[in-house]
Structures are given as C-alpha cells and as structure tokens.
Design a protein around this motif. Structure first.
Motif, PDB file in Angstrom:
ATOM      1  N   ALA A   1      72.640  92.908 -11.914  1.00 22.97           N
ATOM      2  CA  ALA A   1      73.760  93.872 -11.601  1.00 22.97           C
ATOM      3  C   ALA A   1      74.768  92.216 -11.441  1.00 22.97           C
ATOM      4  O   ALA A   1      75.538  91.981 -12.383  1.00 22.97           O
ATOM      5  CB  ALA A   1      74.396  94.783 -10.993  1.00 22.97           C
ATOM      6  N   ILE A   2      74.268  91.772 -10.386  1.00 17.43           N
ATOM      7  CA  ILE A   2      75.158  90.310 -10.560  1.00 17.43           C
ATOM      8  C   ILE A   2      75.007  89.027 -11.210  1.00 17.43           C
ATOM      9  O   ILE A   2      76.113  88.720 -11.592  1.00 17.43           O
ATOM     10  CB  ILE A   2      74.566  89.738  -8.841  1.00 17.43           C
ATOM     11  CG1 ILE A   2      74.471  90.767  -7.815  1.00 17.43           C
ATOM     12  CG2 ILE A   2      75.615  88.244  -8.623  1.00 17.43           C
ATOM     13  CD1 ILE A   2      73.768  90.509  -6.838  1.00 17.43           C
ATOM     14  N   ALA A   3      73.567  88.970 -11.639  1.00 21.61           N
ATOM     15  CA  ALA A   3      73.657  88.369 -12.765  1.00 21.61           C
ATOM     16  C   ALA A   3      74.018  89.022 -14.080  1.00 21.61           C
ATOM     17  O   ALA A   3      75.266  87.667 -15.162  1.00 21.61           O
ATOM     18  CB  ALA A   3      72.337  87.857 -13.272  1.00 21.61           C
ATOM     19  N   ALA A   4      74.763  89.952 -14.391  1.00 19.28           N
ATOM     20  CA  ALA A   4      74.933  90.768 -15.719  1.00 19.28           C
ATOM     21  C   ALA A   4      76.744  90.164 -15.415  1.00 19.28           C
ATOM     22  O   ALA A   4      77.532  89.609 -16.053  1.00 19.28           O
ATOM     23  CB  ALA A   4      75.423  91.720 -16.092  1.00 19.28           C
ATOM     24  N   LYS A   5      77.405  89.751 -13.618  1.00 23.15           N
ATOM     25  CA  LYS A   5      78.825  90.075 -13.667  1.00 23.15           C
ATOM     26  C   LYS A   5      79.394  88.522 -14.121  1.00 23.15           C
ATOM     27  O   LYS A   5      80.150  88.271 -14.500  1.00 23.15           O
ATOM     28  CB  LYS A   5      79.322  90.361 -12.731  1.00 23.15           C
ATOM     29  CG  LYS A   5      80.915  90.140 -12.535  1.00 23.15           C
ATOM     30  CD  LYS A   5      81.266  90.819 -10.473  1.00 23.15           C
ATOM     31  CE  LYS A   5      82.590  90.326 -10.923  1.00 23.15           C
ATOM     32  NZ  LYS A   5      82.737  91.603  -9.323  1.00 23.15           N
ATOM     33  N   LYS A   6      78.319  87.795 -13.274  1.00 21.32           N
ATOM     34  CA  LYS A   6      78.619  86.625 -13.395  1.00 21.32           C
ATOM     35  C   LYS A   6      78.808  85.892 -15.233  1.00 21.32           C
ATOM     36  O   LYS A   6      79.370  84.725 -15.456  1.00 21.32           O
ATOM     37  CB  LYS A   6      77.207  85.489 -12.599  1.00 21.32           C
ATOM     38  CG  LYS A   6      77.586  83.837 -12.505  1.00 21.32           C
ATOM     39  CD  LYS A   6      76.227  83.365 -11.796  1.00 21.32           C
ATOM     40  CE  LYS A   6      76.836  82.156 -11.411  1.00 21.32           C
ATOM     41  NZ  LYS A   6      75.733  81.223 -10.679  1.00 21.32           N
ATOM     42  N   TYR A   7      77.381  85.932 -15.896  1.00 24.36           N
ATOM     43  CA  TYR A   7      76.928  85.653 -16.921  1.00 24.36           C
ATOM     44  C   TYR A   7      78.233  86.405 -18.455  1.00 24.36           C
ATOM     45  O   TYR A   7      77.485  86.183 -19.645  1.00 24.36           O
ATOM     46  CB  TYR A   7      75.525  85.396 -17.278  1.00 24.36           C
ATOM     47  CG  TYR A   7      75.357  84.304 -16.554  1.00 24.36           C
ATOM     48  CD1 TYR A   7      75.244  83.094 -16.238  1.00 24.36           C
ATOM     49  CD2 TYR A   7      74.347  84.205 -15.617  1.00 24.36           C
ATOM     50  CE1 TYR A   7      75.007  82.158 -15.982  1.00 24.36           C
ATOM     51  CE2 TYR A   7      73.199  84.083 -14.724  1.00 24.36           C
ATOM     52  CZ  TYR A   7      74.313  82.266 -14.134  1.00 24.36           C
ATOM     53  OH  TYR A   7      73.940  81.742 -13.382  1.00 24.36           O
TER      54      TYR A   7
ATOM     55  N   LEU B   1      70.223  83.351 -19.596  1.00 23.20           N
ATOM     56  CA  LEU B   1      70.126  84.025 -18.260  1.00 23.20           C
ATOM     57  C   LEU B   1      68.994  83.193 -18.023  1.00 23.20           C
ATOM     58  O   LEU B   1      68.700  82.440 -16.333  1.00 23.20           O
ATOM     59  CB  LEU B   1      70.632  85.318 -17.821  1.00 23.20           C
ATOM     60  CG  LEU B   1      70.240  85.571 -16.713  1.00 23.20           C
ATOM     61  CD1 LEU B   1      71.174  84.990 -15.507  1.00 23.20           C
ATOM     62  CD2 LEU B   1      69.504  87.011 -16.627  1.00 23.20           C
ATOM     63  N   PHE B   2      67.956  83.274 -18.668  1.00 20.28           N
ATOM     64  CA  PHE B   2      65.842  82.023 -18.115  1.00 20.28           C
ATOM     65  C   PHE B   2      66.836  81.055 -18.100  1.00 20.28           C
ATOM     66  O   PHE B   2      66.213  80.357 -16.814  1.00 20.28           O
ATOM     67  CB  PHE B   2      65.491  82.536 -19.247  1.00 20.28           C
ATOM     68  CG  PHE B   2      64.138  81.815 -18.993  1.00 20.28           C
ATOM     69  CD1 PHE B   2      62.915  81.999 -17.983  1.00 20.28           C
ATOM     70  CD2 PHE B   2      64.016  80.751 -19.945  1.00 20.28           C
ATOM     71  CE1 PHE B   2      62.233  81.538 -18.020  1.00 20.28           C
ATOM     72  CE2 PHE B   2      63.301  79.977 -19.766  1.00 20.28           C
ATOM     73  CZ  PHE B   2      61.762  79.944 -18.677  1.00 20.28           C
ATOM     74  N   LYS B   3      67.455  80.238 -19.079  1.00 23.36           N
ATOM     75  CA  LYS B   3      67.466  79.441 -18.912  1.00 23.36           C
ATOM     76  C   LYS B   3      68.347  78.449 -17.349  1.00 23.36           C
ATOM     77  O   LYS B   3      67.617  77.575 -16.482  1.00 23.36           O
ATOM     78  CB  LYS B   3      68.481  77.890 -19.413  1.00 23.36           C
ATOM     79  CG  LYS B   3      67.927  78.220 -21.480  1.00 23.36           C
ATOM     80  CD  LYS B   3      68.826  77.547 -21.640  1.00 23.36           C
ATOM     81  CE  LYS B   3      68.411  77.300 -23.396  1.00 23.36           C
ATOM     82  NZ  LYS B   3      68.972  77.460 -25.124  1.00 23.36           N
ATOM     83  N   ALA B   4      69.801  79.669 -16.906  1.00 23.57           N
ATOM     84  CA  ALA B   4      69.933  79.328 -15.655  1.00 23.57           C
ATOM     85  C   ALA B   4      69.807  79.538 -14.303  1.00 23.57           C
ATOM     86  O   ALA B   4      69.052  79.065 -13.598  1.00 23.57           O
ATOM     87  CB  ALA B   4      71.021  80.067 -16.048  1.00 23.57           C
ATOM     88  N   GLN B   5      67.894  80.701 -14.824  1.00 22.25           N
ATOM     89  CA  GLN B   5      67.112  80.737 -13.535  1.00 22.25           C
ATOM     90  C   GLN B   5      66.065  79.412 -13.299  1.00 22.25           C
ATOM     91  O   GLN B   5      66.408  79.088 -12.317  1.00 22.25           O
ATOM     92  CB  GLN B   5      66.487  81.590 -13.646  1.00 22.25           C
ATOM     93  CG  GLN B   5      67.214  83.589 -13.648  1.00 22.25           C
ATOM     94  CD  GLN B   5      66.361  84.317 -13.830  1.00 22.25           C
ATOM     95  OE1 GLN B   5      64.826  84.186 -14.881  1.00 22.25           O
ATOM     96  NE2 GLN B   5      66.700  85.440 -13.783  1.00 22.25           N
ATOM     97  N   SER B   6      66.239  78.566 -14.725  1.00 29.50           N
ATOM     98  CA  SER B   6      65.614  77.646 -14.196  1.00 29.50           C
ATOM     99  C   SER B   6      65.908  76.549 -14.136  1.00 29.50           C
ATOM    100  O   SER B   6      65.465  74.992 -13.192  1.00 29.50           O
ATOM    101  CB  SER B   6      64.939  77.173 -15.997  1.00 29.50           C
ATOM    102  OG  SER B   6      64.271  78.211 -16.214  1.00 29.50           O
ATOM    103  N   ARG B   7      67.493  76.418 -14.184  1.00 26.99           N
ATOM    104  CA  ARG B   7      67.853  74.727 -12.920  1.00 26.99           C
ATOM    105  C   ARG B   7      68.270  75.587 -11.865  1.00 26.99           C
ATOM    106  O   ARG B   7      68.602  74.075 -11.038  1.00 26.99           O
ATOM    107  CB  ARG B   7      69.531  74.784 -13.783  1.00 26.99           C
ATOM    108  CG  ARG B   7      69.563  74.892 -15.421  1.00 26.99           C
ATOM    109  CD  ARG B   7      70.675  74.164 -15.934  1.00 26.99           C
ATOM    110  NE  ARG B   7      71.722  75.378 -15.266  1.00 26.99           N
ATOM    111  CZ  ARG B   7      72.559  76.183 -16.525  1.00 26.99           C
ATOM    112  NH1 ARG B   7      71.246  76.091 -17.453  1.00 26.99           N
ATOM    113  NH2 ARG B   7      72.980  77.757 -16.334  1.00 26.99           N
ATOM    114  N   ARG B   8      68.065  76.727 -10.681  1.00 30.74           N
ATOM    115  CA  ARG B   8      67.736  76.402 -10.040  1.00 30.74           C
ATOM    116  C   ARG B   8      65.999  76.411  -8.827  1.00 30.74           C
ATOM    117  O   ARG B   8      65.986  76.163  -9.583  1.00 30.74           O
ATOM    118  CB  ARG B   8      68.171  77.948  -9.799  1.00 30.74           C
ATOM    119  CG  ARG B   8      69.103  78.547  -9.903  1.00 30.74           C
ATOM    120  CD  ARG B   8      69.375  80.160 -10.026  1.00 30.74           C
ATOM    121  NE  ARG B   8      69.544  80.443  -8.462  1.00 30.74           N
ATOM    122  CZ  ARG B   8      69.180  81.627  -8.328  1.00 30.74           C
ATOM    123  NH1 ARG B   8      69.437  82.567  -8.731  1.00 30.74           N
ATOM    124  NH2 ARG B   8      69.018  82.119  -6.912  1.00 30.74           N
TER     125      ARG B   8
END
Length: 268
Positions: free
Chosen positions: A103-109, A185-192
């Motif tokens: 839910a947090i990721a959905a709002k952010k992206y 979103l997967f790419k954003a996760q991978s950058r963390r």
C-alpha cells in the motif's frame, strides 16, 4: 530464469491428452483449462511453493465459498483448494512482506489498481479478467517476454521467456501497464542497499539486489505509513506532515511527550 524451452517436453501435472496437446502446440490456453485437466493436487494449504518461480496462478473459484486455483511453477502444474489470493498472500508472507508494504509503495509510485505484489523475483501481477468469486489470476511479470492481441476479443497471447506461450483473458495495453509498473517497482527495490534488512531477513531465495541509494528516505516513508495506519486504526487523523515530523522525532530519539487535542503541542 531457471526455465528453458525444454519445459515443453518435461511439463508435469496434466492429464496425458492435455499434456500432448500442450507439447504439440507449445501453448497453454488458460481460458480453456479445467480443473479436471490437472491431475496433480497440491497437498493442503500449509506447504510452500518455489515462490519466485511461480509463473501463473489461475483463478478457478466459482463463488466466494468455492475457492480453487491452478498453479504453474517451474515445469509443474498443480491444482489446489487454496484461492489465488491465498496463494499470493502465502508467497508474500514467505518473504516477510505485508500488505501495508504494498500500500505504501502503491501510493509512492502511483501504481494502477489492482496492485501487484512485488518482492524480488516474486513479481505477481493480477490478470485474467473478469474476476470470479472475488479473485484475480496472477502472472509473474519476470517471465513475460511479449504480449500480443489476436483474433479473439478480450484475450491475449503471452510469449514466455521459457519459449512457451499462454493465453489469458486480458488486454495487451492493460496487462503491459501493470507489468511495467511492477518491474519499475522491482528496480526501485533493487536500488535499496538494505531492502532485505528492512524486511527483517536476508532471504537469497528472492534474490534481493542491494545497492546504496535513498535508504534513509525509504525508511522514513515506511515508518510514516505505519504510523498513519496505527493512528487511523484508533480513530485519529493527523496531517501527513505532522505524522512525518513525529516519526522523525522518534527516529532521532526525541522522548518528549506529545499532547493532542485542539492544540497539538510537544510537551516540554
């Protein structure tokens, strides 16, 4: 990907006539596949699949009470008495991922509903419209190579990276939109850098890729989302910027008491 084109000759779980048809055509038509076409049944609801290698979860529910699914994982197809939603939620839980995270990721992206479930290589996108029994089917966006419309309205042919094709009820534009959002979103996760650590484990099964960007900002956003959810749960609504400031204070070790009411002040 672990799957290769040899999947065709080794696919398991289908009755012989259906297996032969799939081998001859190279196509799995999930718009026509029936529960009785699948002879291997997944035992109970407590066992685990090889979650990152699930290719497709087909909704076979006819009502909210009759919940069943067909699951294609690696080179094996199963039938199960779990609903598609339960299968996906079990995969999410296996990675220590909660609905609030999505839910947090959905709002952010700014993701399009219905939302995907993205935890490393477990990149599941809802598809196969319309819903039946209140459930979606789900496809793993990592395995999708091409999506093509063909002569049947409301159906698409999906070319998979293992060389096979499948047919589902959807439209090309809608499905690509959801898959591309999930991949972003997967790419954003991978950058963390500490994505796995933030999920309280480091599970190589899901292949978290960690680098060093925006760790502090991402942590803050997750904590703010959790704080807002807790406040809402007890009937308190605070402005976003106020919740963020309180979370910053807590993360900074500020132990001063906070009074809320007509005048919201930090107690000295």
């Amino acid at each position: 990907m672990l799957l290769k084109s040899s999947t065709l000759s080794h696919i398991k779980g289908l009755r012989p006539e259906m297996k032969q048809q799939v081998q001859e055509t190279g196509v799995l038509d999930f718009t026509k596949l029936r529960l009785e076409d699948v002879i291997d049944e997944y035992p109970g609801t407590s066992s685990d699949f090889d979650w990152p290698n699930i290719i497709f979860v087909k909704n076979m529910s006819t009502t909210r009470q009759q919940r069943q699914a067909i699951v294609w994982v690696n080179d094996h197809i199963f039938r199960t008495d779990m609903s598609p939603t339960k299968v996906i939620n079990k995969g999410r839980a296996a990675a220590g991922h909660m609905k609030l995270d999505m839910a947090i990721a959905a709002k952010k992206y700014h993701l399009t509903q219905p939302y995907p479930v993205v935890v490393g290589r477990f990149l599941m996108v809802p598809t196969d419209k319309p819903q039946k029994g209140g459930h979606h089917s789900w496809i793993n966006g990592h395995f999708v190579d091409e999506i093509n419309s063909f002569g049947v309205k409301g159906k698409v042919r999906i070319q998979l990276e293992n060389g096979m094709e499948m047919i589902v009820c959807d439209t090309k534009d809608r499905l690509w939109t959801h898959i591309n959002e999930a991949r972003d979103l997967f790419k954003a996760q991978s950058r963390r850098q500490d994505f796995a650590d933030n999920q309280h484990h480091n599970d190589k099964q899901f292949d978290y890729v960690m680098t060093s960007e925006e760790v502090i900002a991402d942590r803050l956003e997750e904590h703010v989302g959790l704080a807002k959810g807790l406040l809402s749960k007890v009937g308190l609504v605070f402005p976003d910027e106020e919740v963020e400031e309180l979370v910053r204070q807590v993360l900074d070790g500020d132990t001063r008491k906070y009074r809320y009411g007509d005048e919201r002040d930090v107690a000295e």
